[in-house]
Design an enzyme around this catalytic site. Sequence first.
Site, PDB file in Angstrom:
ATOM      1  N   ILE A   1      48.463  70.684   7.200  1.00 24.20           N
ATOM      2  CA  ILE A   1      49.257  71.232   6.087  1.00 24.20           C
ATOM      3  C   ILE A   1      50.488  70.343   5.845  1.00 24.20           C
ATOM      4  O   ILE A   1      50.836  70.041   4.701  1.00 24.20           O
ATOM      5  CB  ILE A   1      49.632  72.701   6.373  1.00 24.20           C
ATOM      6  CG1 ILE A   1      48.385  73.565   6.170  1.00 24.20           C
ATOM      7  CG2 ILE A   1      50.797  73.170   5.503  1.00 24.20           C
ATOM      8  CD1 ILE A   1      48.521  75.014   6.573  1.00 24.20           C
TER       9      ILE A   1
ATOM     10  N   SER B   1      50.448  59.074  19.155  1.00 21.88           N
ATOM     11  CA  SER B   1      51.796  58.565  19.436  1.00 21.88           C
ATOM     12  C   SER B   1      51.713  57.922  20.818  1.00 21.88           C
ATOM     13  O   SER B   1      50.734  58.130  21.548  1.00 21.88           O
ATOM     14  CB  SER B   1      52.806  59.710  19.423  1.00 21.88           C
ATOM     15  OG  SER B   1      52.498  60.622  20.464  1.00 21.88           O
TER      16      SER B   1
ATOM     17  N   SER C   1      56.397  79.711  13.687  1.00 19.47           N
ATOM     18  CA  SER C   1      57.160  78.824  14.570  1.00 19.47           C
ATOM     19  C   SER C   1      58.616  78.963  14.194  1.00 19.47           C
ATOM     20  O   SER C   1      58.940  79.104  13.009  1.00 19.47           O
ATOM     21  CB  SER C   1      56.721  77.375  14.392  1.00 19.47           C
ATOM     22  OG  SER C   1      55.432  77.222  14.873  1.00 19.47           O
TER      23      SER C   1
ATOM     24  N   SER D   1      51.659  55.069  17.078  1.00 20.37           N
ATOM     25  CA  SER D   1      53.035  55.188  16.596  1.00 20.37           C
ATOM     26  C   SER D   1      53.993  55.183  17.778  1.00 20.37           C
ATOM     27  O   SER D   1      53.741  55.804  18.807  1.00 20.37           O
ATOM     28  CB  SER D   1      53.195  56.436  15.724  1.00 20.37           C
ATOM     29  OG  SER D   1      53.055  57.602  16.487  1.00 20.37           O
TER      30      SER D   1
ATOM     31  N   GLY E   1      49.701  70.706  11.485  1.00 21.87           N
ATOM     32  CA  GLY E   1      49.438  69.280  11.229  1.00 21.87           C
ATOM     33  C   GLY E   1      48.887  68.945   9.849  1.00 21.87           C
ATOM     34  O   GLY E   1      49.534  68.255   9.045  1.00 21.87           O
TER      35      GLY E   1
ATOM     36  N   ASP F   1      53.232  63.323  10.975  1.00 19.63           N
ATOM     37  CA  ASP F   1      52.401  63.871   9.888  1.00 19.63           C
ATOM     38  C   ASP F   1      52.695  63.152   8.571  1.00 19.63           C
ATOM     39  O   ASP F   1      51.785  62.844   7.805  1.00 19.63           O
ATOM     40  CB  ASP F   1      52.659  65.377   9.718  1.00 19.63           C
ATOM     41  CG  ASP F   1      52.141  66.180  10.906  1.00 19.63           C
ATOM     42  OD1 ASP F   1      51.111  65.791  11.478  1.00 19.63           O
ATOM     43  OD2 ASP F   1      52.779  67.195  11.255  1.00 19.63           O
TER      44      ASP F   1
ATOM     45  N   GLU G   1      51.032  60.413  23.430  1.00 14.48           N
ATOM     46  CA  GLU G   1      49.648  60.898  23.476  1.00 14.48           C
ATOM     47  C   GLU G   1      48.703  59.858  24.073  1.00 14.48           C
ATOM     48  O   GLU G   1      47.772  60.197  24.811  1.00 14.48           O
ATOM     49  CB  GLU G   1      49.194  61.281  22.051  1.00 14.48           C
ATOM     50  CG  GLU G   1      49.912  62.526  21.545  1.00 14.48           C
ATOM     51  CD  GLU G   1      49.925  62.685  20.036  1.00 14.48           C
ATOM     52  OE1 GLU G   1      50.259  63.787  19.566  1.00 14.48           O
ATOM     53  OE2 GLU G   1      49.631  61.713  19.303  1.00 14.48           O
TER      54      GLU G   1
HETATM   55  N1  ATP Z   1      63.824  57.156  15.744  1.00 18.06           N
HETATM   56  C1  ATP Z   1      63.090  56.624  14.749  1.00 18.06           C
HETATM   57  N2  ATP Z   1      63.602  55.660  13.948  1.00 18.06           N
HETATM   58  C2  ATP Z   1      62.888  55.129  12.947  1.00 18.06           C
HETATM   59  N3  ATP Z   1      61.604  55.469  12.648  1.00 18.06           N
HETATM   60  C3  ATP Z   1      61.039  56.417  13.418  1.00 18.06           C
HETATM   61  C4  ATP Z   1      61.742  57.041  14.506  1.00 18.06           C
HETATM   62  N4  ATP Z   1      60.922  57.969  15.071  1.00 18.06           N
HETATM   63  C5  ATP Z   1      59.760  57.910  14.362  1.00 18.06           C
HETATM   64  N5  ATP Z   1      59.820  56.978  13.379  1.00 18.06           N
HETATM   65  C6  ATP Z   1      58.768  56.608  12.425  1.00 18.06           C
HETATM   66  O1  ATP Z   1      57.796  57.643  12.338  1.00 18.06           O
HETATM   67  C7  ATP Z   1      56.551  57.216  12.911  1.00 18.06           C
HETATM   68  C8  ATP Z   1      55.922  58.340  13.701  1.00 18.06           C
HETATM   69  O2  ATP Z   1      56.789  58.772  14.728  1.00 18.06           O
HETATM   70  P1  ATP Z   1      56.327  59.032  16.229  1.00 18.06           P
HETATM   71  O3  ATP Z   1      55.811  57.776  16.819  1.00 18.06           O
HETATM   72  O4  ATP Z   1      57.462  59.687  16.920  1.00 18.06           O
HETATM   73  O5  ATP Z   1      55.079  59.990  16.053  1.00 18.06           O
HETATM   74  P2  ATP Z   1      54.926  61.557  16.155  1.00 18.06           P
HETATM   75  O6  ATP Z   1      53.517  61.830  15.792  1.00 18.06           O
HETATM   76  O7  ATP Z   1      55.981  62.204  15.315  1.00 18.06           O
HETATM   77  O8  ATP Z   1      55.177  61.829  17.704  1.00 18.06           O
HETATM   78  P3  ATP Z   1      54.642  63.029  18.626  1.00 18.06           P
HETATM   79  O9  ATP Z   1      53.367  63.569  18.026  1.00 18.06           O
HETATM   80  O10 ATP Z   1      54.428  62.412  19.991  1.00 18.06           O
HETATM   81  O11 ATP Z   1      55.750  64.038  18.604  1.00 18.06           O
HETATM   82  C9  ATP Z   1      56.903  55.984  13.752  1.00 18.06           C
HETATM   83  O12 ATP Z   1      55.804  55.087  13.836  1.00 18.06           O
HETATM   84  C10 ATP Z   1      58.062  55.381  12.976  1.00 18.06           C
HETATM   85  O13 ATP Z   1      57.591  54.584  11.915  1.00 18.06           O
HETATM   86 MG    MG Z   2      52.316  63.455  16.294  1.00 16.11          MG
END
Ligand code: ATP
Ligand code: MG
Length: 319
Positions: A42, A186, A92, A223, A40, A255, A189
């Site tokens: 990094i 997210s 990973s 998010s 995260g 991230d 979460e």
């Molecule tokens: N399919 C998508 N289309 C457009 N923008 C996206 C999409 N997925 C993610 N994003 C952008 O990236 C941001 C972060 O994505 P997301 O909400 O999936 O968080 P995450 O931390 O990657 O999820 P998680 O930790 O649950 O895997 C979103 O708020 C959005 O702005």
């Molecule tokens: Mg996340």
Amino acid sequence: MPAIVTLTMNPALDISTTAECVGPTDKIRCSEPRYDPGGGGINVARIVRVLGESVVAVFPVGSATGGVLGGLLDKEGVWTRRIPIDGATRESFTVDEDSSGEQYRFVLPGPRLTRAQQEQCLVMLEEVARDARFIVASGSLPPGTPPDFYDRVAATAHGLGVRCLLDTSGESLQRSRFGVYLLKPSIRELRELSGDDLADEADRLAAARRLVDGGRCEVVVLSLGAGGALVVTAHSAARFAALPVAIRSGVGAGDAMLAGITVGLARNQPLHDAVRLGIAAGAAMLRMPGTRPCRREEIEMLFHRAPAAVSVDGARIES
Ligand SMILES: Nc1ncnc2c1ncn2[C@@H]1O[C@H](COP(=O)(O)OP(=O)(O)OP(=O)(O)O)[C@@H](O)[C@H]1O
Ligand SMILES: [Mg+2]
């Protein structure tokens, strides 16, 4: 010393490759691997650097894997402060299956950290962040680390007068109660944390407000993947649309988003502009294959396209 310090308690050397078909028993012949530093904090540090800001990444390292990871960050211009541990930094493994377009991600637990090593991480963080303005703690905790560890990070930040931004999940999110400046759950979460399916915006707003009212943070950036983000403070609530992008890989959007937000804040932008920079960075990351970092010009181009915040239920938009 840079204004931004990130903490990664469970770093990983990300190895990505492709194969025609992933299946049991037979050897799966893969293409030449790509190595990226990961975990995260990094990931956040790499995108902060892409955006042109200086950053120090603090993390424990062990074995040759840790050395490779640290060396890759050196090449990207991310300053590092590493705490030596006995165990081996985890790897990973991500395989993109050519025949189906599916992605397989194998994630190992990471080495156990002793109490003494956990303390050393905090001491190092405190030393490095003394003149910083932001500590970004992101990612899972390694085995052996108590789930309330991020509370100690928050207390360290508080003691230094540094704003703490936190992105974590599961029990470590549940047990983070000390209070940070910004939390970035997210929707997945926040659902897990609240035990609610948070089907509509009113439910999401209420769940985010509970975090603020309960003293867990001043700002929630919830998010919502393709649904963008909901940003909630004690007196304001705003929704941000996502940018439509052709997705190459879902890895690292959150991230990159946190990196964009932190850079915006470090540049003294209003919160809603910092979130727009976060949305742009998240979108730019989705356009990249695997764990390859996105490019600055791309983030900046997308930032200019990122829609303005829209007030939720007539609430104020935080500036
Ligand atoms: N399919 C998508 N289309 C457009 N923008 C996206 C999409 N997925 C993610 N994003 C952008 O990236 C941001 C972060 O994505 P997301 O909400 O999936 O968080 P995450 O931390 O990657 O999820 P998680 O930790 O649950 O895997 C979103 O708020 C959005 O702005
Ligand atoms: Mg996340």
